[in-house]
Design a protein around this motif. Structure first.
Motif, PDB file in Angstrom:
ATOM      1  N   GLY A  46       0.834  -1.196   0.000  1.00 39.80           N
ATOM      2  CA  GLY A  46       0.000   0.000   0.000  1.00 39.80           C
ATOM      3  C   GLY A  46       0.865   1.241   0.000  1.00 39.80           C
ATOM      4  O   GLY A  46       1.473   1.557   1.004  1.00 39.80           O
ATOM      5  N   GLY A  47       0.909   1.903  -1.129  1.00 40.28           N
ATOM      6  CA  GLY A  47       1.683   3.131  -1.223  1.00 40.28           C
ATOM      7  C   GLY A  47       0.776   4.337  -1.132  1.00 40.28           C
ATOM      8  O   GLY A  47       0.464   4.825  -0.055  1.00 40.28           O
ATOM      9  N   CYS A  48       0.275   4.756  -2.271  1.00 41.40           N
ATOM     10  CA  CYS A  48      -0.512   5.988  -2.335  1.00 41.40           C
ATOM     11  C   CYS A  48      -2.001   5.777  -2.064  1.00 41.40           C
ATOM     12  O   CYS A  48      -2.679   6.703  -1.648  1.00 41.40           O
ATOM     13  N   HIS A  49      -2.507   4.596  -2.307  1.00 38.44           N
ATOM     14  CA  HIS A  49      -3.949   4.291  -2.203  1.00 38.44           C
ATOM     15  C   HIS A  49      -4.788   5.208  -3.091  1.00 38.44           C
ATOM     16  O   HIS A  49      -5.953   5.456  -2.812  1.00 38.44           O
ATOM     17  N   GLN A  50      -4.168   5.709  -4.169  1.00 42.74           N
ATOM     18  CA  GLN A  50      -4.851   6.588  -5.118  1.00 42.74           C
ATOM     19  C   GLN A  50      -4.614   6.167  -6.565  1.00 42.74           C
ATOM     20  O   GLN A  50      -5.012   6.873  -7.478  1.00 42.74           O
ATOM     21  N   GLY A  51      -3.909   5.045  -6.756  1.00 42.53           N
ATOM     22  CA  GLY A  51      -3.680   4.556  -8.106  1.00 42.53           C
ATOM     23  C   GLY A  51      -2.540   5.202  -8.856  1.00 42.53           C
ATOM     24  O   GLY A  51      -2.474   5.098 -10.085  1.00 42.53           O
ATOM     25  N   THR A  52      -1.612   5.836  -8.149  1.00 36.15           N
ATOM     26  CA  THR A  52      -0.531   6.522  -8.857  1.00 36.15           C
ATOM     27  C   THR A  52       0.850   5.904  -8.662  1.00 36.15           C
ATOM     28  O   THR A  52       1.763   6.244  -9.401  1.00 36.15           O
ATOM     29  N   CYS A  53       1.013   4.993  -7.701  1.00 35.44           N
ATOM     30  CA  CYS A  53       2.371   4.494  -7.438  1.00 35.44           C
ATOM     31  C   CYS A  53       2.623   3.082  -7.977  1.00 35.44           C
ATOM     32  O   CYS A  53       3.763   2.704  -8.214  1.00 35.44           O
ATOM     33  N   GLY A  54       1.585   2.272  -8.134  1.00 34.17           N
ATOM     34  CA  GLY A  54       1.740   0.926  -8.688  1.00 34.17           C
ATOM     35  C   GLY A  54       2.170  -0.145  -7.714  1.00 34.17           C
ATOM     36  O   GLY A  54       2.277  -1.314  -8.088  1.00 34.17           O
ATOM     37  N   ALA A  55       2.432   0.200  -6.466  1.00 38.86           N
ATOM     38  CA  ALA A  55       2.946  -0.789  -5.499  1.00 38.86           C
ATOM     39  C   ALA A  55       1.951  -1.915  -5.227  1.00 38.86           C
ATOM     40  O   ALA A  55       2.344  -3.019  -4.853  1.00 38.86           O
ATOM     41  N   CYS A  56       0.676  -1.647  -5.437  1.00 39.87           N
ATOM     42  CA  CYS A  56      -0.368  -2.631  -5.127  1.00 39.87           C
ATOM     43  C   CYS A  56      -0.788  -3.458  -6.337  1.00 39.87           C
ATOM     44  O   CYS A  56      -1.776  -4.194  -6.272  1.00 39.87           O
ATOM     45  N   GLU A  63      -4.891  -9.441 -16.706  1.00 43.35           N
ATOM     46  CA  GLU A  63      -4.656  -8.012 -16.905  1.00 43.35           C
ATOM     47  C   GLU A  63      -4.148  -7.365 -15.630  1.00 43.35           C
ATOM     48  O   GLU A  63      -4.659  -7.632 -14.547  1.00 43.35           O
ATOM     49  N   LEU A  64      -3.175  -6.479 -15.785  1.00 40.88           N
ATOM     50  CA  LEU A  64      -2.626  -5.757 -14.636  1.00 40.88           C
ATOM     51  C   LEU A  64      -3.679  -4.807 -14.078  1.00 40.88           C
ATOM     52  O   LEU A  64      -4.329  -4.075 -14.834  1.00 40.88           O
ATOM     53  N   ARG A  65      -3.862  -4.830 -12.763  1.00 41.97           N
ATOM     54  CA  ARG A  65      -4.840  -3.969 -12.105  1.00 41.97           C
ATOM     55  C   ARG A  65      -4.231  -3.385 -10.840  1.00 41.97           C
ATOM     56  O   ARG A  65      -3.396  -4.014 -10.188  1.00 41.97           O
ATOM     57  N   LEU A  66      -4.671  -2.216 -10.491  1.00 41.58           N
ATOM     58  CA  LEU A  66      -4.285  -1.585  -9.235  1.00 41.58           C
ATOM     59  C   LEU A  66      -5.280  -2.045  -8.182  1.00 41.58           C
ATOM     60  O   LEU A  66      -6.464  -1.699  -8.246  1.00 41.58           O
ATOM     61  N   SER A  67      -4.815  -2.814  -7.222  1.00 40.71           N
ATOM     62  CA  SER A  67      -5.744  -3.379  -6.241  1.00 40.71           C
ATOM     63  C   SER A  67      -6.347  -2.315  -5.332  1.00 40.71           C
ATOM     64  O   SER A  67      -7.421  -2.518  -4.772  1.00 40.71           O
ATOM     65  N   CYS A  68      -5.697  -1.157  -5.220  1.00 39.83           N
ATOM     66  CA  CYS A  68      -6.245  -0.094  -4.374  1.00 39.83           C
ATOM     67  C   CYS A  68      -7.435   0.596  -5.021  1.00 39.83           C
ATOM     68  O   CYS A  68      -8.200   1.273  -4.333  1.00 39.83           O
ATOM     69  N   LEU A  69      -7.611   0.433  -6.331  1.00 36.73           N
ATOM     70  CA  LEU A  69      -8.727   1.062  -7.041  1.00 36.73           C
ATOM     71  C   LEU A  69      -9.764   0.056  -7.522  1.00 36.73           C
ATOM     72  O   LEU A  69     -10.760   0.436  -8.127  1.00 36.73           O
ATOM     73  N   THR A  70      -9.519  -1.222  -7.272  1.00 32.33           N
ATOM     74  CA  THR A  70     -10.406  -2.279  -7.740  1.00 32.33           C
ATOM     75  C   THR A  70     -11.268  -2.761  -6.588  1.00 32.33           C
ATOM     76  O   THR A  70     -10.744  -3.134  -5.536  1.00 32.33           O
ATOM     77  N   LEU A  71     -12.560  -2.761  -6.762  1.00 31.21           N
ATOM     78  CA  LEU A  71     -13.442  -3.296  -5.731  1.00 31.21           C
ATOM     79  C   LEU A  71     -13.341  -4.815  -5.728  1.00 31.21           C
ATOM     80  O   LEU A  71     -13.387  -5.449  -6.790  1.00 31.21           O
ATOM     81  N   ALA A  72     -13.221  -5.381  -4.556  1.00 33.82           N
ATOM     82  CA  ALA A  72     -13.106  -6.843  -4.445  1.00 33.82           C
ATOM     83  C   ALA A  72     -14.323  -7.522  -5.039  1.00 33.82           C
ATOM     84  O   ALA A  72     -14.205  -8.553  -5.708  1.00 33.82           O
ATOM     85  N   GLU A  73     -15.498  -6.946  -4.839  1.00 29.63           N
ATOM     86  CA  GLU A  73     -16.717  -7.576  -5.345  1.00 29.63           C
ATOM     87  C   GLU A  73     -16.750  -7.618  -6.872  1.00 29.63           C
ATOM     88  O   GLU A  73     -17.439  -8.450  -7.452  1.00 29.63           O
ATOM     89  N   SER A  74     -15.987  -6.753  -7.544  1.00 26.07           N
ATOM     90  CA  SER A  74     -15.935  -6.774  -9.008  1.00 26.07           C
ATOM     91  C   SER A  74     -15.076  -7.935  -9.520  1.00 26.07           C
ATOM     92  O   SER A  74     -15.046  -8.196 -10.716  1.00 26.07           O
ATOM     93  N   CYS A  75     -14.396  -8.626  -8.615  1.00 25.96           N
ATOM     94  CA  CYS A  75     -13.523  -9.739  -8.984  1.00 25.96           C
ATOM     95  C   CYS A  75     -14.197 -11.098  -8.789  1.00 25.96           C
ATOM     96  O   CYS A  75     -13.524 -12.133  -8.849  1.00 25.96           O
ATOM     97  N   GLU A  76     -15.487 -11.093  -8.550  1.00 24.68           N
ATOM     98  CA  GLU A  76     -16.240 -12.337  -8.370  1.00 24.68           C
ATOM     99  C   GLU A  76     -15.951 -13.280  -9.543  1.00 24.68           C
ATOM    100  O   GLU A  76     -16.094 -12.917 -10.707  1.00 24.68           O
TER     101      GLU A  76
END
Length: 166
Positions: A46-56, A63-76
């Protein structure tokens, strides 16, 4: 929560690093928090929690996704990969090995996200150009190493993969 409201907990099920997982999470929980807080996979950072650092960064259905901007429920029903699932039986993934061998990490905080970005690239483009690598990791901020060792390591991993395949 005003007036004693209770957050709705919803079921979510997906395949995490090859293992079926089913959990109840609060609606609106990010994939980052579901992975770390509920499922115990602390490899996304967890870096920025805003989708700008890529650490997550993680890979969802290839497909590459930023987990800080992805809702878990959308990954069903999705297949999710994190760095925790890359090595097998004590053997590092080729990208992890190349980053280690190429001295392409210092503090290591950005490394999980960069590894996932590089893996996603190599999964889709097994023989990338330098420009392809630069583009693939452009969403990842590294404040210690600088990018040349990282770029060289990803290119080395691609060469290693092509030699092992041929």
């Amino acid at each position: 929560m005003a007036g004693g409201d209770v957050m709705a907990r919803i079921p979510v099920q997906f395949r995490l690093n090859g293992e079926e997982r089913a959990e109840f999470i609060e609606s609106g929980t990010t994939l980052f928090h579901a992975l770390r807080d509920t499922m115990g996979d602390t490899s996304p950072k967890g870096g920025c929690h805003q989708g700008t650092c890529g650490a997550c960064s993680v890979i969802v259905d290839g497909e590459l996704r930023l987990s800080c901007l992805t809702l878990a429920e959308s990954c069903e029903g999705a297949t999710i990969e994190t760095t925790a699932g890359l090595g097998r039986d004590g053997v590092l993934h080729p990208v992890q090995r190349a980053i280690l061998d190429g001295f392409a990490t210092q503090c290591g905080f950005c490394t999980p996200g960069i590894v996932m970005a590089a893996k996603a690239l190599l999964d889709h483009t097994p023989n990338p150009s330098r420009e392809d690598v630069v583009e693939a990791i452009s969403g990842n901020i590294c404040r210690c190493t600088g990018y040349e060792p990282i770029i060289n390591a990803v290119l080395a991993a691609a060469r290693s993969n092509s030699q092992n395949a041929g």
